[in-house]
Design a protein around this motif. Structure first.
Motif, PDB file in Angstrom:
ATOM      1  N   LYS A  19       0.837  -1.206   0.000  1.00  0.00           N
ATOM      2  CA  LYS A  19       0.000   0.000   0.000  1.00  0.00           C
ATOM      3  C   LYS A  19       0.874   1.260   0.000  1.00  0.00           C
ATOM      4  CE  LYS A  19      -0.513  -0.357   5.030  1.00  0.00           C
ATOM      5  NZ  LYS A  19      -1.446  -0.367   6.179  1.00  0.00           N
ATOM      6  N   LYS A  20       2.041   1.169  -0.632  1.00  0.00           N
ATOM      7  CA  LYS A  20       3.021   2.260  -0.616  1.00  0.00           C
ATOM      8  C   LYS A  20       2.706   3.293  -1.694  1.00  0.00           C
ATOM      9  CE  LYS A  20       6.266  -1.203   1.009  1.00  0.00           C
ATOM     10  NZ  LYS A  20       7.296  -2.160   0.586  1.00  0.00           N
ATOM     11  N   VAL A  21       1.533   3.867  -1.611  1.00  0.00           N
ATOM     12  CA  VAL A  21       1.067   4.800  -2.633  1.00  0.00           C
ATOM     13  C   VAL A  21       1.928   6.061  -2.708  1.00  0.00           C
ATOM     14  CG1 VAL A  21      -0.911   6.173  -3.417  1.00  0.00           C
ATOM     15  CG2 VAL A  21      -1.270   3.882  -2.468  1.00  0.00           C
ATOM     16  N   PRO A  22       2.296   6.689  -1.583  1.00  0.00           N
ATOM     17  CA  PRO A  22       3.155   7.878  -1.686  1.00  0.00           C
ATOM     18  C   PRO A  22       4.492   7.591  -2.362  1.00  0.00           C
ATOM     19  CG  PRO A  22       2.133   7.773   0.485  1.00  0.00           C
ATOM     20  CD  PRO A  22       1.865   6.460  -0.189  1.00  0.00           C
ATOM     21  N   LEU A  23       5.067   6.411  -2.119  1.00  0.00           N
ATOM     22  CA  LEU A  23       6.322   6.043  -2.773  1.00  0.00           C
ATOM     23  C   LEU A  23       6.117   5.952  -4.284  1.00  0.00           C
ATOM     24  CD1 LEU A  23       8.771   3.260  -1.628  1.00  0.00           C
ATOM     25  CD2 LEU A  23       8.078   3.429  -4.007  1.00  0.00           C
ATOM     26  N   LEU A  24       5.034   5.305  -4.704  1.00  0.00           N
ATOM     27  CA  LEU A  24       4.750   5.176  -6.133  1.00  0.00           C
ATOM     28  C   LEU A  24       4.559   6.540  -6.787  1.00  0.00           C
ATOM     29  CD1 LEU A  24       2.250   2.177  -5.904  1.00  0.00           C
ATOM     30  CD2 LEU A  24       4.569   2.105  -6.850  1.00  0.00           C
ATOM     31  N   GLN A  25       3.881   7.423  -6.087  1.00  0.00           N
ATOM     32  CA  GLN A  25       3.675   8.771  -6.615  1.00  0.00           C
ATOM     33  C   GLN A  25       4.994   9.531  -6.724  1.00  0.00           C
ATOM     34  OE1 GLN A  25       0.790   9.982  -3.659  1.00  0.00           O
ATOM     35  NE2 GLN A  25      -0.942   9.520  -4.998  1.00  0.00           N
ATOM     36  N   ALA A  26       5.884   9.315  -5.759  1.00  0.00           N
ATOM     37  CA  ALA A  26       7.192   9.970  -5.788  1.00  0.00           C
ATOM     38  C   ALA A  26       8.030   9.457  -6.958  1.00  0.00           C
ATOM     39  CB  ALA A  26       7.922   9.743  -4.463  1.00  0.00           C
ATOM     40  N   VAL A  27       7.971   8.156  -7.221  1.00  0.00           N
ATOM     41  CA  VAL A  27       8.685   7.586  -8.364  1.00  0.00           C
ATOM     42  C   VAL A  27       8.161   8.187  -9.662  1.00  0.00           C
ATOM     43  CG1 VAL A  27       9.067   5.471  -9.683  1.00  0.00           C
ATOM     44  CG2 VAL A  27       9.295   5.435  -7.193  1.00  0.00           C
ATOM     45  N   ARG A  28       6.860   8.315  -9.751  1.00  0.00           N
ATOM     46  CA  ARG A  28       6.254   8.881 -10.968  1.00  0.00           C
ATOM     47  C   ARG A  28       6.698  10.329 -11.184  1.00  0.00           C
ATOM     48  NH1 ARG A  28       2.214   6.616 -13.712  1.00  0.00           N
ATOM     49  NH2 ARG A  28       1.447   5.367 -11.961  1.00  0.00           N
ATOM     50  N   ARG A  29       6.778  11.105 -10.102  1.00  0.00           N
ATOM     51  CA  ARG A  29       7.222  12.501 -10.226  1.00  0.00           C
ATOM     52  C   ARG A  29       8.673  12.567 -10.692  1.00  0.00           C
ATOM     53  NH1 ARG A  29       4.187  13.096  -5.416  1.00  0.00           N
ATOM     54  NH2 ARG A  29       6.077  12.950  -4.139  1.00  0.00           N
ATOM     55  N   ALA A  30       9.502  11.672 -10.161  1.00  0.00           N
ATOM     56  CA  ALA A  30      10.912  11.653 -10.560  1.00  0.00           C
ATOM     57  C   ALA A  30      11.064  11.259 -12.024  1.00  0.00           C
ATOM     58  CB  ALA A  30      11.693  10.695  -9.665  1.00  0.00           C
TER      59      ALA A  30
ATOM     60  N   ILE B 298      -3.355  -2.914  -2.353  1.00  0.00           N
ATOM     61  CA  ILE B 298      -3.894  -1.591  -2.674  1.00  0.00           C
ATOM     62  C   ILE B 298      -3.077  -0.898  -3.757  1.00  0.00           C
ATOM     63  CG2 ILE B 298      -4.194   0.740  -1.713  1.00  0.00           C
ATOM     64  CD1 ILE B 298      -5.079  -0.633   0.896  1.00  0.00           C
ATOM     65  N   GLY B 299      -1.769  -1.111  -3.735  1.00  0.00           N
ATOM     66  CA  GLY B 299      -0.905  -0.420  -4.675  1.00  0.00           C
ATOM     67  C   GLY B 299      -1.198  -0.700  -6.133  1.00  0.00           C
ATOM     68  N   LYS B 300      -1.856  -1.833  -6.442  1.00  0.00           N
ATOM     69  CA  LYS B 300      -2.113  -2.192  -7.839  1.00  0.00           C
ATOM     70  C   LYS B 300      -2.986  -1.161  -8.550  1.00  0.00           C
ATOM     71  CE  LYS B 300      -5.051  -5.503  -8.837  1.00  0.00           C
ATOM     72  NZ  LYS B 300      -5.739  -6.831  -8.856  1.00  0.00           N
ATOM     73  N   TYR B 301      -3.744  -0.383  -7.783  1.00  0.00           N
ATOM     74  CA  TYR B 301      -4.621   0.620  -8.373  1.00  0.00           C
ATOM     75  C   TYR B 301      -3.904   1.948  -8.649  1.00  0.00           C
ATOM     76  CZ  TYR B 301      -8.208  -2.707  -7.017  1.00  0.00           C
ATOM     77  OH  TYR B 301      -8.959  -3.853  -6.887  1.00  0.00           O
ATOM     78  N   PHE B 302      -2.621   2.006  -8.306  1.00  0.00           N
ATOM     79  CA  PHE B 302      -1.874   3.258  -8.454  1.00  0.00           C
ATOM     80  C   PHE B 302      -0.650   3.086  -9.363  1.00  0.00           C
ATOM     81  CE2 PHE B 302      -4.363   3.551  -4.643  1.00  0.00           C
ATOM     82  CZ  PHE B 302      -4.816   4.853  -4.630  1.00  0.00           C
ATOM     83  N   VAL B 303      -0.646   2.030 -10.164  1.00  0.00           N
ATOM     84  CA  VAL B 303       0.446   1.793 -11.111  1.00  0.00           C
ATOM     85  C   VAL B 303      -0.145   1.647 -12.515  1.00  0.00           C
ATOM     86  CG1 VAL B 303       1.992   0.757  -9.418  1.00  0.00           C
ATOM     87  CG2 VAL B 303       0.383  -0.706 -10.657  1.00  0.00           C
ATOM     88  N   ASP B 304       0.707   1.760 -13.509  1.00  0.00           N
ATOM     89  CA  ASP B 304       0.244   1.608 -14.890  1.00  0.00           C
ATOM     90  C   ASP B 304       0.049   0.143 -15.257  1.00  0.00           C
ATOM     91  OD1 ASP B 304       0.438   4.460 -15.539  1.00  0.00           O
ATOM     92  OD2 ASP B 304       2.595   4.160 -15.348  1.00  0.00           O
TER      93      ASP B 304
END
Length: 321
Positions: free
Chosen positions: A16-27, A47-53
């Motif tokens: 559920k590491k959504v903030p980490l995934l968002q940070a990777v996307r910004r980078a 949960i994280g599966k809903y926040f990746v491509d």
């Protein structure tokens, strides 16, 4: 105009590491990488599966040979891998060179550094021998002075099944519940995390210390960045001695007399490390740059003039079906 490059990034054990995934996307966006964020986890319902491509229900790494894993990365056009769980680090550190020979870059330290960090007894033995103020760690309570004790698993994440401020009798009982227990003296004081980034050449790029005001299962739910150059310098010296690479997180207690007590080092991005990104520690961006052969001397660490308080909380994400 910056050239847009289509490269995919794999983040493992996304949970559920959504903030980490968002940070990777910004980078990735900052770097001009237009590829996909591919998230992997053994739990197909995470949960994280809903926040990746793209979501990859990846089996445990023990099911792969390195050749098989590299072959999958090639098919998925993965050029960067960011491991986020302690249990994965030995695999990726052992085969880091093999990945790089195939044009795939992993944000992980070398095998020796990872082995030391994931073994709490060895961590104490190696660093105390060099004079660092590490919390004494033993296999037997008899080797420690009288007082209250901490009991934890020798290997992996320190917060797993930890017993805090226990009497000798309680410590012995708690140890029977663990697979490979180690004992430490309980040290009263304030606990801090120190995020840092070490370059491929073994130099520190930046460090940010922060308080751990409210902790659940070893992860800060409320954390605030602070300025403490002495504390940061000590952790940088430890990271340099261990020859860490990429992002790492140190845990330190400062007792009521102001003395430092180094607890552990997690050689990966931490659950609450995103606040240090906000303070200027641009770890994922620096990792992408270095992997492309860019000299980081041209990309200075600009520490935020304002301190940052981070509050981690559950949020709702509703999608149309």
């Amino acid at each position: 105009m910056k050239e847009v490059v289509c490269i995919n990034v794999l983040v493992t054990s996304i949970s559920k590491k959504v903030p980490l995934l968002q940070a990777v996307r910004r980078a990735m966006k900052k770097m001009g990488i237009s590829g996909a964020v591919i998230g992997a986890d053994r739990n197909g319902n995470c949960i994280g599966k809903y926040f990746v491509d793209e979501f990859w229900p990846m089996p445990s790494l023990e099911h792969f040979t390195v050749e098989e894993f590299i072959s999958i990365c090639r098919k998925k056009q993965i050029r960067f891998i960011i491991p986020t769980r302690d249990g994965e680090l030995p695999f990726f550190s052992f085969y880091r060179q093999a990945f790089e020979e195939n044009g795939i870059f992993v944000m992980v330290s070398g095998q020796q550094a990872v082995d030391v960090c994931l073994d709490k007894l060895r961590f104490y033995e190696v660093l105390s021998a060099y004079g660092f103020p590490v919390v004494p760690t033993t296999l037997s309570l008899a080797e420690l002075d009288d007082g209250d004790y901490v009991v934890k698993e020798r290997y992996g994440a320190g917060a797993t099944n930890i017993g805090l401020r226990l009497t000798k009798e309680e410590a012995n009982r708690h140890a029977q519940k663990l697979e490979a227990p180690v004992f430490q003296p309980f040290i009263a004081g304030a606990e801090f995390s120190i995020d840092l980034y070490m370059t491929r050449t073994g130099r520190v790029k930046g460090a940010v210390a922060r308080t751990r005001e409210y902790v659940v299962n070893g992860e800060s739910q409320i954390t605030t960045t602070i300025r403490n150059e002495k504390l940061e310098d000590m952790c940088i010296a430890v990271a340099s001695y261990l020859r860490l690479y990429g992002h790492a997180v140190m845990q330190v207690i400062i007792d009521y007399e102001g003395q430092f007590h180094l607890i552990e080092c997690n050689p990966r991005f931490g659950g609450a490390s995103t606040v240090s990104l906000e303070a200027g520690l641009d770890s994922f961006y620096w990792f992408f740059l270095e992997s492309q052969g860019v000299n980081l001397n041209d990309y200075p660490f600009i520490r935020s003039t304002n301190e940052k308080k981070q509050i981690r909380y559950p949020a709702d994400f509703v999608i149309d079906l």
